[in-house]
Scaffold this active site. Structure first.
Site, mmCIF file in Angstrom:
data_model
loop_
_atom_site.group_PDB
_atom_site.id
_atom_site.type_symbol
_atom_site.label_atom_id
_atom_site.label_comp_id
_atom_site.label_asym_id
_atom_site.label_seq_id
_atom_site.Cartn_x
_atom_site.Cartn_y
_atom_site.Cartn_z
ATOM 1 N N ASP A 10 41.351 -37.108 10.154
ATOM 2 C CA ASP A 10 42.393 -36.122 10.391
ATOM 3 C C ASP A 10 41.731 -34.923 11.082
ATOM 4 O O ASP A 10 40.523 -34.692 10.909
ATOM 5 C CB ASP A 10 43.009 -35.709 9.053
ATOM 6 C CG ASP A 10 43.934 -34.515 9.188
ATOM 7 O OD1 ASP A 10 44.875 -34.587 10.002
ATOM 8 O OD2 ASP A 10 43.700 -33.503 8.494
ATOM 9 N N TYR A 12 43.444 -31.336 11.729
ATOM 10 C CA TYR A 12 43.789 -29.991 11.244
ATOM 11 C C TYR A 12 43.659 -29.911 9.733
ATOM 12 O O TYR A 12 44.394 -30.569 9.009
ATOM 13 C CB TYR A 12 45.188 -29.595 11.720
ATOM 14 C CG TYR A 12 45.202 -29.457 13.225
ATOM 15 C CD1 TYR A 12 44.680 -28.310 13.814
ATOM 16 C CD2 TYR A 12 45.633 -30.495 14.045
ATOM 17 C CE1 TYR A 12 44.628 -28.187 15.197
ATOM 18 C CE2 TYR A 12 45.580 -30.370 15.430
ATOM 19 C CZ TYR A 12 45.078 -29.214 15.988
ATOM 20 O OH TYR A 12 45.011 -29.092 17.346
ATOM 21 N N ARG A 41 50.712 -22.496 7.800
ATOM 22 C CA ARG A 41 50.315 -23.891 7.633
ATOM 23 C C ARG A 41 51.391 -24.688 6.883
ATOM 24 O O ARG A 41 51.772 -25.784 7.290
ATOM 25 C CB ARG A 41 48.982 -23.959 6.885
ATOM 26 C CG ARG A 41 48.559 -25.334 6.424
ATOM 27 C CD ARG A 41 48.272 -26.267 7.579
ATOM 28 N NE ARG A 41 47.728 -27.545 7.143
ATOM 29 C CZ ARG A 41 47.533 -28.582 7.945
ATOM 30 N NH1 ARG A 41 47.845 -28.495 9.234
ATOM 31 N NH2 ARG A 41 47.025 -29.704 7.485
ATOM 32 N N SER A 121 45.634 -37.701 14.610
ATOM 33 C CA SER A 121 46.159 -36.365 14.303
ATOM 34 C C SER A 121 47.618 -36.188 14.683
ATOM 35 O O SER A 121 48.124 -36.816 15.618
ATOM 36 C CB SER A 121 45.314 -35.335 15.062
ATOM 37 O OG SER A 121 45.887 -34.043 14.991
ATOM 38 N N ASN A 122 48.255 -35.280 13.976
ATOM 39 C CA ASN A 122 49.586 -34.799 14.344
ATOM 40 C C ASN A 122 49.554 -33.968 15.626
ATOM 41 O O ASN A 122 50.585 -33.752 16.261
ATOM 42 C CB ASN A 122 50.147 -33.924 13.218
ATOM 43 C CG ASN A 122 50.803 -34.742 12.104
ATOM 44 O OD1 ASN A 122 51.165 -35.900 12.303
ATOM 45 N ND2 ASN A 122 50.951 -34.135 10.935
#
Lengths: 225, 225
Positions: A10, A12, A41, A121-122
């Site tokens: 991942d 972030y 966040r 990742s997003n």
């Protein structure tokens, strides 16, 4: 158990410290920097879930846009007078987040052992590329996988599936590393071998599933090999 | 614009005050009751999203179970020593949440005008029934709609679709009322006519969509008629 054929990280919160924007926020809003970083966040992640759950992707927006939307909400929520310049300053800070102190050495150690590495990742590709370069991690990652192409955020199984497709490995031969408990949970549900980095001494999610391993630093990924 | 043919209410946070468990929590954990109530609610909702996004419902659990899981996580997160008896006491409190002071009179006023009313909730039927009876709202609701049958939580469109199917009305003829901004957003995306009750003076979600109406009390639903 055999070592995994690849390690996907991942980005972030795992390689990059999302709370490092708190310093820029603190300069703009003294006394409120940490609170803004946390609220930002939380809202950013909430928005990834809302757009993924609703109407099968019809409301998808790239992570950078949801990040901006989360910032705007959080500043309003906290009553902070954020003008366009301040907003852009914080968004710029988000593009160049600090990596955690061990991120680079761990990726180097994996590459020295010949392990296939990647990010899953997003983040959208532009945002990810900026973060990786800013942190000096380019060249240490074989795969840069973003959910942007499928318009569904983690923990949707199609997001994790990007890792299996890119590496050509079955999920059970892929290690997935995240500091985000919900991400480690979703990846475990999907079928990856998971390492949750419990950087902030949190409980794990109470949904009846545990990650394969729990560590306290990214260095713990090396124990897979 | 014509009046809607039915009004559907969200339950938790809208007709029922989810933070009313804070009093029971405060008796068990002095000084931490409000913090536990907030953390519990946030985690409960987060869990509805995780199980809905992941693996197409394979990890679905009824709302009462996610409520308990959220409570366990939150107590651990806050370092509260919650034994089985305390956990059960809080879960019992959650089954008999206080209704907001105007909930009953608003439902009565709608019934007096001949309006079709209902609940469209994440709650499972047993939990909803207990809450409605405890608050004395039974007999004032024509429809009690729970996502439990479809195993997908709001803001999944199939959840909102339950309202259209039950009333036999197109979404644009159904008013949907929620105090939860994310729920008012999802319902607007789905196509309902939405009233967001901004009970806590919050900003609305920053995702480019606004509810049809914004109010400050459930009484504002009467303006639809």
């Amino acid at each position: 158990m055999a070592s995994p054929g690849a390690v996907l990280f991942d980005a972030y919160g795992t390689l990059f410290d999302v709370y490092s924007v708190g310093q820029a926020a603190e300069r703009l809003f003294p006394g409120q920097g940490a609170a803004l970083a946390v609220a930002w966040r939380d809202k950013q992640i909430e928005y990834t879930r809302l757009v993924t759950t609703s109407n099968d992707g019809a409301h998808y927006r790239p992570f950078s846009e949801l990040t901006r939307a989360g910032l705007r909400y959080s500043a309003r929520r906290l009553g902070l007078p954020m003008d366009d310049a301040a907003e852009q300053q914080l968004m710029d800070a988000y593009r160049t987040l600090s990596a955690f102190e061990e991120s680079r050495e761990v990726l180097q150690a994996l590459k020295a052992r010949g392990v296939v590495t990647g990010i899953l990742s997003n983040g959208d590709p532009g945002m990810l590329d900026a973060a990786v370069r800013s942190a000096g991690l380019h060249g240490l990652l074989d795969h840069m996988l973003s959910v942007d192409g499928i318009r569904k955020y983690k923990t949707h199984p199609e997001a994790y599936q990007l890792g299996a497709v890119a590496t050509g490995l079955p999920p059970a031969q892929i290690a997935f590393v995240s500091c985000n408990g919900w991400d480690a949970l979703g990846a475990t549900w999907y079928g990856f071998r998971t390492l949750w980095i419990n950087r902030y001494q949190l409980p794990f999610e109470e949904l009846g599933t545990q990650p394969e391993r729990i560590g306290h630093s990214l260095r713990d990924v090396l124990a897979f090999f």
